[in-house]
Write a protein that holds these residues in place. Structure first.
Motif, PDB file in Angstrom:
ATOM      1  N   SER A  60      95.643 -56.142 -51.629  1.00 36.80           N
ATOM      2  CA  SER A  60      96.540 -55.830 -50.513  1.00 36.80           C
ATOM      3  C   SER A  60      97.999 -55.967 -50.927  1.00 36.80           C
ATOM      4  O   SER A  60      98.834 -55.087 -50.637  1.00 36.80           O
ATOM      5  N   ALA A  61      98.330 -57.054 -51.591  1.00 41.02           N
ATOM      6  CA  ALA A  61      99.716 -57.280 -52.016  1.00 41.02           C
ATOM      7  C   ALA A  61     100.161 -56.213 -53.010  1.00 41.02           C
ATOM      8  O   ALA A  61     101.301 -55.728 -52.941  1.00 41.02           O
ATOM      9  N   GLN A  62      99.260 -55.838 -53.903  1.00 40.39           N
ATOM     10  CA  GLN A  62      99.602 -54.813 -54.899  1.00 40.39           C
ATOM     11  C   GLN A  62      99.797 -53.459 -54.221  1.00 40.39           C
ATOM     12  O   GLN A  62     100.769 -52.749 -54.526  1.00 40.39           O
ATOM     13  N   ALA A  63      98.929 -53.118 -53.280  1.00 41.41           N
ATOM     14  CA  ALA A  63      99.039 -51.827 -52.592  1.00 41.41           C
ATOM     15  C   ALA A  63     100.343 -51.742 -51.785  1.00 41.41           C
ATOM     16  O   ALA A  63     100.968 -50.683 -51.721  1.00 41.41           O
ATOM     17  N   ARG A  64     100.749 -52.851 -51.201  1.00 39.22           N
ATOM     18  CA  ARG A  64     101.969 -52.868 -50.383  1.00 39.22           C
ATOM     19  C   ARG A  64     103.221 -53.166 -51.203  1.00 39.22           C
ATOM     20  O   ARG A  64     104.329 -53.139 -50.669  1.00 39.22           O
ATOM     21  N   ARG A  65     103.002 -53.509 -52.489  1.00 36.27           N
ATOM     22  CA  ARG A  65     104.112 -53.911 -53.363  1.00 36.27           C
ATOM     23  C   ARG A  65     104.905 -55.051 -52.719  1.00 36.27           C
ATOM     24  O   ARG A  65     106.128 -55.060 -52.725  1.00 36.27           O
ATOM     25  N   ALA A 136      91.701 -68.785 -67.593  1.00 34.00           N
ATOM     26  CA  ALA A 136      92.872 -69.462 -67.028  1.00 34.00           C
ATOM     27  C   ALA A 136      94.095 -69.287 -67.932  1.00 34.00           C
ATOM     28  O   ALA A 136      95.205 -69.038 -67.439  1.00 34.00           O
ATOM     29  N   ARG A 137      93.897 -69.403 -69.238  1.00 29.52           N
ATOM     30  CA  ARG A 137      95.018 -69.223 -70.170  1.00 29.52           C
ATOM     31  C   ARG A 137      95.577 -67.796 -70.089  1.00 29.52           C
ATOM     32  O   ARG A 137      96.790 -67.588 -70.040  1.00 29.52           O
ATOM     33  N   GLU A 138      94.669 -66.831 -70.054  1.00 33.75           N
ATOM     34  CA  GLU A 138      95.129 -65.445 -69.993  1.00 33.75           C
ATOM     35  C   GLU A 138      95.816 -65.142 -68.662  1.00 33.75           C
ATOM     36  O   GLU A 138      96.856 -64.477 -68.629  1.00 33.75           O
ATOM     37  N   LEU A 139      95.238 -65.655 -67.574  1.00 30.22           N
ATOM     38  CA  LEU A 139      95.881 -65.455 -66.269  1.00 30.22           C
ATOM     39  C   LEU A 139      97.275 -66.070 -66.256  1.00 30.22           C
ATOM     40  O   LEU A 139      98.216 -65.484 -65.714  1.00 30.22           O
ATOM     41  N   SER A 140      97.399 -67.236 -66.841  1.00 31.83           N
ATOM     42  CA  SER A 140      98.687 -67.914 -66.889  1.00 31.83           C
ATOM     43  C   SER A 140      99.732 -67.064 -67.606  1.00 31.83           C
ATOM     44  O   SER A 140     100.896 -67.022 -67.207  1.00 31.83           O
ATOM     45  N   SER A 141      99.309 -66.373 -68.637  1.00 30.30           N
ATOM     46  CA  SER A 141     100.249 -65.531 -69.391  1.00 30.30           C
ATOM     47  C   SER A 141     100.651 -64.280 -68.608  1.00 30.30           C
ATOM     48  O   SER A 141     101.670 -63.662 -68.903  1.00 30.30           O
ATOM     49  N   LEU A 142      99.866 -63.907 -67.595  1.00 29.95           N
ATOM     50  CA  LEU A 142     100.143 -62.693 -66.819  1.00 29.95           C
ATOM     51  C   LEU A 142     100.937 -62.958 -65.541  1.00 29.95           C
ATOM     52  O   LEU A 142     101.409 -62.013 -64.903  1.00 29.95           O
ATOM     53  N   VAL A 143     101.049 -64.220 -65.161  1.00 33.57           N
ATOM     54  CA  VAL A 143     101.728 -64.561 -63.909  1.00 33.57           C
ATOM     55  C   VAL A 143     103.157 -64.025 -63.934  1.00 33.57           C
ATOM     56  O   VAL A 143     103.882 -64.202 -64.908  1.00 33.57           O
ATOM     57  N   GLY A 144     103.525 -63.369 -62.845  1.00 32.92           N
ATOM     58  CA  GLY A 144     104.885 -62.851 -62.695  1.00 32.92           C
ATOM     59  C   GLY A 144     105.072 -61.442 -63.206  1.00 32.92           C
ATOM     60  O   GLY A 144     106.031 -60.770 -62.834  1.00 32.92           O
ATOM     61  N   SER A 145     104.164 -60.978 -64.055  1.00 37.23           N
ATOM     62  CA  SER A 145     104.303 -59.625 -64.576  1.00 37.23           C
ATOM     63  C   SER A 145     103.803 -58.631 -63.527  1.00 37.23           C
ATOM     64  O   SER A 145     102.749 -58.824 -62.923  1.00 37.23           O
ATOM     65  N   ARG A 146     104.574 -57.549 -63.359  1.00 40.75           N
ATOM     66  CA  ARG A 146     104.172 -56.509 -62.409  1.00 40.75           C
ATOM     67  C   ARG A 146     103.928 -55.182 -63.115  1.00 40.75           C
ATOM     68  O   ARG A 146     103.829 -54.140 -62.475  1.00 40.75           O
ATOM     69  N   PRO A 148     101.831 -52.330 -64.600  1.00 41.92           N
ATOM     70  CA  PRO A 148     100.518 -51.846 -64.161  1.00 41.92           C
ATOM     71  C   PRO A 148      99.365 -52.350 -65.036  1.00 41.92           C
ATOM     72  O   PRO A 148      98.317 -52.740 -64.515  1.00 41.92           O
ATOM     73  N   ALA A 149      99.554 -52.356 -66.349  1.00 42.46           N
ATOM     74  CA  ALA A 149      98.480 -52.821 -67.243  1.00 42.46           C
ATOM     75  C   ALA A 149      98.182 -54.306 -67.013  1.00 42.46           C
ATOM     76  O   ALA A 149      97.010 -54.719 -67.014  1.00 42.46           O
ATOM     77  N   ASP A 150      99.218 -55.104 -66.782  1.00 44.53           N
ATOM     78  CA  ASP A 150      99.026 -56.535 -66.541  1.00 44.53           C
ATOM     79  C   ASP A 150      98.376 -56.785 -65.183  1.00 44.53           C
ATOM     80  O   ASP A 150      97.522 -57.670 -65.050  1.00 44.53           O
ATOM     81  N   HIS A 152      96.385 -54.693 -63.697  1.00 47.45           N
ATOM     82  CA  HIS A 152      94.981 -54.286 -63.867  1.00 47.45           C
ATOM     83  C   HIS A 152      94.186 -55.387 -64.578  1.00 47.45           C
ATOM     84  O   HIS A 152      93.060 -55.717 -64.178  1.00 47.45           O
ATOM     85  N   ARG A 153      94.786 -55.977 -65.603  1.00 49.58           N
ATOM     86  CA  ARG A 153      94.099 -57.047 -66.346  1.00 49.58           C
ATOM     87  C   ARG A 153      93.898 -58.274 -65.460  1.00 49.58           C
ATOM     88  O   ARG A 153      92.841 -58.911 -65.501  1.00 49.58           O
ATOM     89  N   THR A 154      94.881 -58.607 -64.628  1.00 54.20           N
ATOM     90  CA  THR A 154      94.745 -59.734 -63.707  1.00 54.20           C
ATOM     91  C   THR A 154      93.577 -59.494 -62.763  1.00 54.20           C
ATOM     92  O   THR A 154      92.756 -60.389 -62.531  1.00 54.20           O
ATOM     93  N   ARG A 155      93.498 -58.278 -62.224  1.00 51.98           N
ATOM     94  CA  ARG A 155      92.394 -57.947 -61.310  1.00 51.98           C
ATOM     95  C   ARG A 155      91.045 -58.067 -62.034  1.00 51.98           C
ATOM     96  O   ARG A 155      90.079 -58.592 -61.489  1.00 51.98           O
ATOM     97  N   THR A 156      90.991 -57.595 -63.257  1.00 49.92           N
ATOM     98  CA  THR A 156      89.759 -57.687 -64.048  1.00 49.92           C
ATOM     99  C   THR A 156      89.358 -59.147 -64.250  1.00 49.92           C
ATOM    100  O   THR A 156      88.172 -59.499 -64.141  1.00 49.92           O
ATOM    101  N   LEU A 157      90.319 -60.007 -64.531  1.00 48.16           N
ATOM    102  CA  LEU A 157      90.020 -61.421 -64.749  1.00 48.16           C
ATOM    103  C   LEU A 157      89.548 -62.103 -63.467  1.00 48.16           C
ATOM    104  O   LEU A 157      88.634 -62.937 -63.504  1.00 48.16           O
TER     105      LEU A 157
END
Length: 196
Positions: A60-65, A136-146, A148-150, A152-157
């Protein structure tokens, strides 16, 4: 002669008392394991529901930006991961304590089977904990990035965490079925022993 008779009588009474105490102790241990398994099932169901909610909120947050909603999702996900990793450490420690307890009870076939099951459970929990830590480590590295690839990877995780949680639920159900079957076998053995 009286001493020999008294010694034999004492040995018979002691072994009969020990035999009747053994099932009582094991029944208490079984009830404790049942309570523990049910509590773990409740926790695992809760964790899966929470992760599913995080995924819905993420989408929802991603769709609404919606940047604020996305930060809230990331905070909630980070909190869930901390709690899950702490819970995993506790479960792994409990599994290791159970193995140490099994090593002290080196007895018959049942004891060896119980130890083998406990070692298998500890290995599975360690593998699960390792996988959760990596996510958890990978998610931590993705926090704050917007990017599209990141995103998508966050959603996959997040989806991977949900699948891991569902697998834990299936494993716990299987474990409970195995425990029930073992208790049934133990009761049959106790009845057979009493008849002899």
């Amino acid at each position: 002669m009286k001493r020999l008779g008294s010694a034999v009588l004492a040995a018979v009474l002691f072994s009969a008392g020990a035999a009747s105490a053994q099932p009582r102790y094991e029944r208490a241990q079984n009830r404790q394991e049942d309570r523990q398994n049910k509590a773990e099932m409740r926790d695992d169901r809760y964790d899966v529901r929470e992760l599913e909610d995080v995924l819905r909120r993420f989408d929802s947050a991603q769709a609404r930006r919606d940047e604020g909603a996305m930060r809230d999702v990331e905070t909630r996900l980070r909190d869930l991961m901390r709690a899950e990793l702490a819970e995993g450490r506790q479960e792994l420690a409990a599994d290791r304590r159970e193995i140490r307890h099994d090593e002290r009870d080196r007895g018959g076939w049942d004891d060896r089977r119980d130890r083998r099951d406990d070692v298998r459970d500890a290995r599975a929990e360690a593998a699960s904990q390792s996988a959760r830590s990596a996510v958890a480590r990978e998610l931590s590295s993705l926090v704050g990035s917007r990017r599209p690839a990141d995103l998508h990877r966050t959603r996959t995780l997040i989806t991977q965490l949900i699948q891991m949680g569902r697998q834990e639920l299936r494993d716990n159900k299987q474990e409970m079925r195995e425990d029930k079957r073992e208790r049934h076998e133990d009761r049959r053995e106790w009845r057979d022993d009493r008849r002899r």
